[in-house]
Motif scaffolding. Structure first.
Motif, PDB file in Angstrom:
ATOM      1  N   LYS A   4       1.376  17.291  -9.268  1.00  0.00           N
ATOM      2  CA  LYS A   4       1.020  16.014  -9.815  1.00  0.00           C
ATOM      3  C   LYS A   4       1.145  14.991  -8.701  1.00  0.00           C
ATOM      4  O   LYS A   4       2.020  15.226  -7.820  1.00  0.00           O
ATOM      5  CB  LYS A   4       2.102  16.125 -10.826  1.00  0.00           C
ATOM      6  N   LEU A   5       0.598  13.990  -8.860  1.00  0.00           N
ATOM      7  CA  LEU A   5       0.652  12.687  -7.986  1.00  0.00           C
ATOM      8  C   LEU A   5       1.840  12.071  -8.328  1.00  0.00           C
ATOM      9  O   LEU A   5       2.113  11.615  -9.571  1.00  0.00           O
ATOM     10  CB  LEU A   5      -0.504  12.044  -8.207  1.00  0.00           C
ATOM     11  N   VAL A   6       2.846  11.902  -7.360  1.00  0.00           N
ATOM     12  CA  VAL A   6       4.079  11.240  -7.808  1.00  0.00           C
ATOM     13  C   VAL A   6       4.322   9.683  -7.340  1.00  0.00           C
ATOM     14  O   VAL A   6       4.921   9.026  -7.751  1.00  0.00           O
ATOM     15  CB  VAL A   6       5.323  11.991  -7.578  1.00  0.00           C
ATOM     16  N   ARG A   7       3.275   9.653  -5.924  1.00  0.00           N
ATOM     17  CA  ARG A   7       3.424   8.149  -5.505  1.00  0.00           C
ATOM     18  C   ARG A   7       2.223   8.033  -4.675  1.00  0.00           C
ATOM     19  O   ARG A   7       1.600   8.810  -4.026  1.00  0.00           O
ATOM     20  CB  ARG A   7       4.659   8.161  -4.588  1.00  0.00           C
ATOM     21  N   TRP A   8       1.597   6.753  -4.718  1.00  0.00           N
ATOM     22  CA  TRP A   8       0.356   6.516  -3.835  1.00  0.00           C
ATOM     23  C   TRP A   8       0.843   4.995  -3.106  1.00  0.00           C
ATOM     24  O   TRP A   8       0.519   4.146  -4.029  1.00  0.00           O
ATOM     25  CB  TRP A   8      -0.819   6.558  -4.366  1.00  0.00           C
ATOM     26  N   GLU A   9       0.978   5.201  -2.071  1.00  0.00           N
ATOM     27  CA  GLU A   9       1.421   3.901  -1.364  1.00  0.00           C
ATOM     28  C   GLU A   9       0.379   3.569  -0.497  1.00  0.00           C
ATOM     29  O   GLU A   9       0.031   4.325   0.695  1.00  0.00           O
ATOM     30  CB  GLU A   9       2.709   4.026  -0.525  1.00  0.00           C
ATOM     31  N   THR A  10      -0.531   2.691  -0.685  1.00  0.00           N
ATOM     32  CA  THR A  10      -1.982   2.475   0.030  1.00  0.00           C
ATOM     33  C   THR A  10      -1.672   2.297   1.483  1.00  0.00           C
ATOM     34  O   THR A  10      -0.869   1.578   1.740  1.00  0.00           O
ATOM     35  CB  THR A  10      -2.623   1.224  -0.576  1.00  0.00           C
ATOM     36  N   GLY A  11      -2.509   3.046   2.349  1.00  0.00           N
ATOM     37  CA  GLY A  11      -2.281   2.952   3.684  1.00  0.00           C
ATOM     38  C   GLY A  11      -0.943   3.859   4.101  1.00  0.00           C
ATOM     39  O   GLY A  11      -1.189   3.778   5.668  1.00  0.00           O
ATOM     40  N   GLN A  12      -0.324   4.357   3.438  1.00  0.00           N
ATOM     41  CA  GLN A  12       1.048   5.008   3.726  1.00  0.00           C
ATOM     42  C   GLN A  12       1.098   6.314   3.381  1.00  0.00           C
ATOM     43  O   GLN A  12       1.094   7.278   4.471  1.00  0.00           O
ATOM     44  CB  GLN A  12       2.148   4.514   3.382  1.00  0.00           C
ATOM     45  N   ARG A  13       0.887   6.819   2.374  1.00  0.00           N
ATOM     46  CA  ARG A  13       0.998   8.069   1.951  1.00  0.00           C
ATOM     47  C   ARG A  13       0.754   8.117   0.393  1.00  0.00           C
ATOM     48  O   ARG A  13       0.676   7.369  -0.313  1.00  0.00           O
ATOM     49  CB  ARG A  13       2.407   8.466   1.952  1.00  0.00           C
ATOM     50  N   GLN A  51       6.339  22.852  -1.949  1.00  0.00           N
ATOM     51  CA  GLN A  51       7.095  22.115  -3.261  1.00  0.00           C
ATOM     52  C   GLN A  51       6.454  20.678  -3.217  1.00  0.00           C
ATOM     53  O   GLN A  51       6.560  20.077  -4.320  1.00  0.00           O
ATOM     54  CB  GLN A  51       8.434  22.178  -3.089  1.00  0.00           C
ATOM     55  N   GLU A  52       6.425  20.054  -2.091  1.00  0.00           N
ATOM     56  CA  GLU A  52       5.924  18.879  -1.873  1.00  0.00           C
ATOM     57  C   GLU A  52       4.709  18.809  -0.655  1.00  0.00           C
ATOM     58  O   GLU A  52       5.121  19.295   0.265  1.00  0.00           O
ATOM     59  CB  GLU A  52       7.026  17.861  -1.449  1.00  0.00           C
ATOM     60  N   MET A  53       3.736  18.044  -0.918  1.00  0.00           N
ATOM     61  CA  MET A  53       2.687  17.704   0.071  1.00  0.00           C
ATOM     62  C   MET A  53       2.705  16.085   0.224  1.00  0.00           C
ATOM     63  O   MET A  53       2.489  15.389  -0.613  1.00  0.00           O
ATOM     64  CB  MET A  53       1.446  18.288  -0.470  1.00  0.00           C
ATOM     65  N   ILE A  54       2.771  15.693   1.289  1.00  0.00           N
ATOM     66  CA  ILE A  54       2.823  14.525   1.564  1.00  0.00           C
ATOM     67  C   ILE A  54       1.504  13.860   2.335  1.00  0.00           C
ATOM     68  O   ILE A  54       1.207  14.533   3.523  1.00  0.00           O
ATOM     69  CB  ILE A  54       3.892  13.710   2.552  1.00  0.00           C
ATOM     70  N   PHE A  55       0.508  13.414   2.079  1.00  0.00           N
ATOM     71  CA  PHE A  55      -0.766  13.207   2.759  1.00  0.00           C
ATOM     72  C   PHE A  55      -0.627  11.707   3.283  1.00  0.00           C
ATOM     73  O   PHE A  55      -0.441  10.822   2.493  1.00  0.00           O
ATOM     74  CB  PHE A  55      -1.959  13.426   1.740  1.00  0.00           C
ATOM     75  N   ARG A  56      -1.015  11.717   4.672  1.00  0.00           N
ATOM     76  CA  ARG A  56      -0.905  10.442   5.174  1.00  0.00           C
ATOM     77  C   ARG A  56      -2.133  10.094   5.685  1.00  0.00           C
ATOM     78  O   ARG A  56      -2.832  10.653   6.658  1.00  0.00           O
ATOM     79  CB  ARG A  56       0.110  10.539   6.324  1.00  0.00           C
TER      80      ARG A  56
END
Length: 594
Positions: free
Chosen positions: A251-260, A286-291
């Motif tokens: 599930k998407l939990v956060r989208w910070e534009t230009g960051q992650r 368990q967590e995927m951080i896309f940058r």
């Protein structure tokens, strides 16, 4: 991994702009787990560019697909190692029948059943009604989903089993070479209760939406059509964690534009209860951080600082340099998988300066592909002949890479009436009574050294043939908008080369994107025949004919097929695949000791 990746390549081919990476990363979460073949708590992954949105019906971005592939589920997915379709949300491959009688005689039926374990995040079951809704949303005439409609327009009806709400049959009145693939893997199944909570599409029959004239009339007379489209295309369903809702493992939990963009694995995901489903249903971190890191220097710095676990599509020169950097080589593995992408230049054939095929072929002969490969790609690429791999069984053997021949380019320009009448080094011609120089704007992705190098090499080589190239670097999403609006003369592009049957309609048919303006009644008819020709030998003949016509018309300038360039933390492993982006994020896990 999903055929969405392949069909995004196959269906409308995603503009990747000429490759590479940019932003302000921070350290990835650390874990003190030892290598036991288990899931890492968190992985930090680089994206070449910011996703445009996460509504599966609306986006054509590979970067969006990377996120969507983890958060939504498809009836079938592509096995990243075998490149074959395998059941995912569906219990099995569909029952396929040729229809010999009834209203759809001459067509095909495809019967699917959704897994009994499949549920939405609110606990309600995933049913055939959700699939039917997904089709209705796609064919709502006010929803901008034309690329999908091109590939799904062969569908005439969806019939839900009266005794089993998870079983349904899709009917078509024609044979279609990628019917099963399009139905099961072009789009994920969307939750009707979430994306249409007011039931606006519930009473609108799908056959009416599939009929162009009826759909147009509905758009003018039924306010629910417009109300749904306005709601469905809102930012809430495209960017907000509460709005992006699928039945995938994350599930998407956060989208910070230009960051992650941060994805968390669902603790009680229904897929974990399915036994024997295979690799297409596996997921580990368990967590995927896309940058989104577009700038090459920033991406490499983040890798060296331990802020990234995976770096993809790195510039070839830097890739080779990093391999020779001892402390980086100690921590990371380097992969160069074969690529299912071909890079090219869109040519807007609708413009007076570019409407003559001789001018476009001259531009191809004036493009020094070998120098681009050796200089900009450090040799990590091969010349391209177009959208079909040279190794494919249906590749036209008469089509070879176009060599760099300045004199040939000048001869073609002369034949087309372009000569340097004022001795300024640029050929010119009177168009509508006005002396016009062959000066062409080339748009490409900003912030990427490879893109910049390609642009400069193109400018230099074309100048020798009397063609002036002006360079306009732009953000990736701006280029995507420009190519969709046909607001370009030349524009850097890249599209997927499908590992399965080639479906050229979206790219080259007048009812598809046809971004370069290639389509004619003759080629439309040829593509229409390809779509319904199931015999491989007969279809091959048609494929070869179409490739010859594309090559002669030159609506795109083929450049190269790059070798994948992938760097992964040595502690992690995942299947390496030729499908974008070269690995499957959800399959990353610690290597087993020994």
């Amino acid at each position: 991994m999903t055929l969405r990746y392949t069909l995004r390549f196959l269906l409308f081919a995603v503009l990747i702009g000429f490759f590479s990476c940019g932003s302000d990363p921070d350290p990835a979460s650390e874990t003190d787990q030892t290598n036991q073949g288990i899931a890492p708590e968190s992985v930090s992954l680089q994206l070449d560019a910011e996703p445009d949105q996460l509504n599966p019906v609306l986006t054509i971005s590979n970067y969006s697909n990377t996120i969507i592939g983890a958060t939504f589920s498809y009836l079938q997915r592509l096995n990243p190692t075998t490149l074959e379709l395998e059941p995912a949300l569906a219990v099995s491959a569909p029952e396929v029948k040729i229809l010999e009688e009834g209203p759809y005689a001459g067509g095909v039926s495809y019967t699917f059943e959704i897994r009994p374990e499949a549920i939405w995040d609110n606990g309600s079951p995933v049913t055939a009604e959700d699939f039917l809704f997904t089709m209705k949303a796609t064919f709502n005439p006010k929803v901008p989903a034309a690329p999908y409609r091109v590939y799904l327009s062969f569908i005439k009806e969806v019939e839900i089993d009266a005794e089993n709400p998870k079983r349904f049959t899709v009917y078509s009145d024609q044979k279609y070479i990628i019917g099963e693939e399009a139905i099961s893997a072009a789009l994920p199944v969307l939750p009707m209760h979430h994306y249409d909570s007011l039931g606006l599409m519930a009473d609108i029959p799908l056959p009416d939406l599939m009929d162009t004239e009826k759909a147009k009339a509905l758009a003018e007379s039924n306010e629910k059509i417009n109300q749904f489209a306005e709601q469905f295309t809102s930012p809430f369903f495209s960017r907000e964690p509460e709005g992006v809702n699928g039945c995938g493992p994350y599930k998407l939990v956060r989208w910070e534009t230009g960051q992650r963009l941060v994805l968390e694995r669902k603790a009680d995901w229904w897929g974990d209860q399915v036994e024997g489903a295979g690799i297409v249903m596996e997921s580990y971190p368990q967590e995927m951080i896309f940058r989104p890191i577009q700038d090459q220097t920033a991406a490499v710095a983040a890798l060296k600082d331990g802020q990234l676990d995976v770096l993809t599509n790195i510039a070839p020169e830097q890739f080779n340099e990093l391999k020779e950097t001892a402390f980086v080589a100690e921590k990371f593995d380097f992969y160069t998988p074969p690529s299912l992408v071909h890079a090219f230049i869109y040519v807007n054939t609708r413009l007076p300066k570019l409407e003559d095929p001789k001018v476009r072929r001259a531009l191809a002969y004036a493009t020094d592909v070998e120098s681009i490969i050796s200089t900009a790609f450090s040799g990590l690429a091969e010349p391209s002949t177009g959208a079909v791999l040279a190794s494919s069984s249906y590749h036209n053997p008469d089509i070879k890479p176009i060599p760099y021949e300045v004199e040939k380019a000048r001869a073609l320009l002369t034949e087309a009436g372009w000569e340097d009448s004022n001795d300024n080094g640029i050929v010119d011609k009177k168009i509508d009574g006005v002396l016009t120089e062959l000066s062409l704007e080339y748009k490409y992705t900003a912030g990427r050294q490879v893109s910049q190098n390609v642009a400069l090499l193109l400018q230099e080589s074309a100048k020798k043939a009397g063609i002036e190239i002006t360079l306009t670097p732009q953000e990736h999403n701006v280029n995507m908008e420009d190519v969709s609006r046909r607001d370009f003369e030349l524009l850097a592009g890249a599209k997927g080369i499908q590992p399965i049957t080639w479906e050229p309609k979206q790219e080259y048919h007048s009812e598809g994107d046809d971004r370069s303006g290639f389509a004619t009644p003759e080629t439309d008819a040829l593509i229409d025949r390809i779509q319904v020709t199931l015999d491989p030998k007969e279809r091959k003949k048609l494929y070869i004919d179409l490739q010859a016509k594309i090559h002669e018309s030159m609506p795109i300038i083929p450049i190269l097929v790059p070798t994948g360039r992938l760097i992964i933390n040595k502690e992690l492993e995942a299947p390496i695949t030729p499908v974008f982006p070269g690995y499957v994020p959800a399959l990353l896990k610690f290597k087993t000791e020994g």
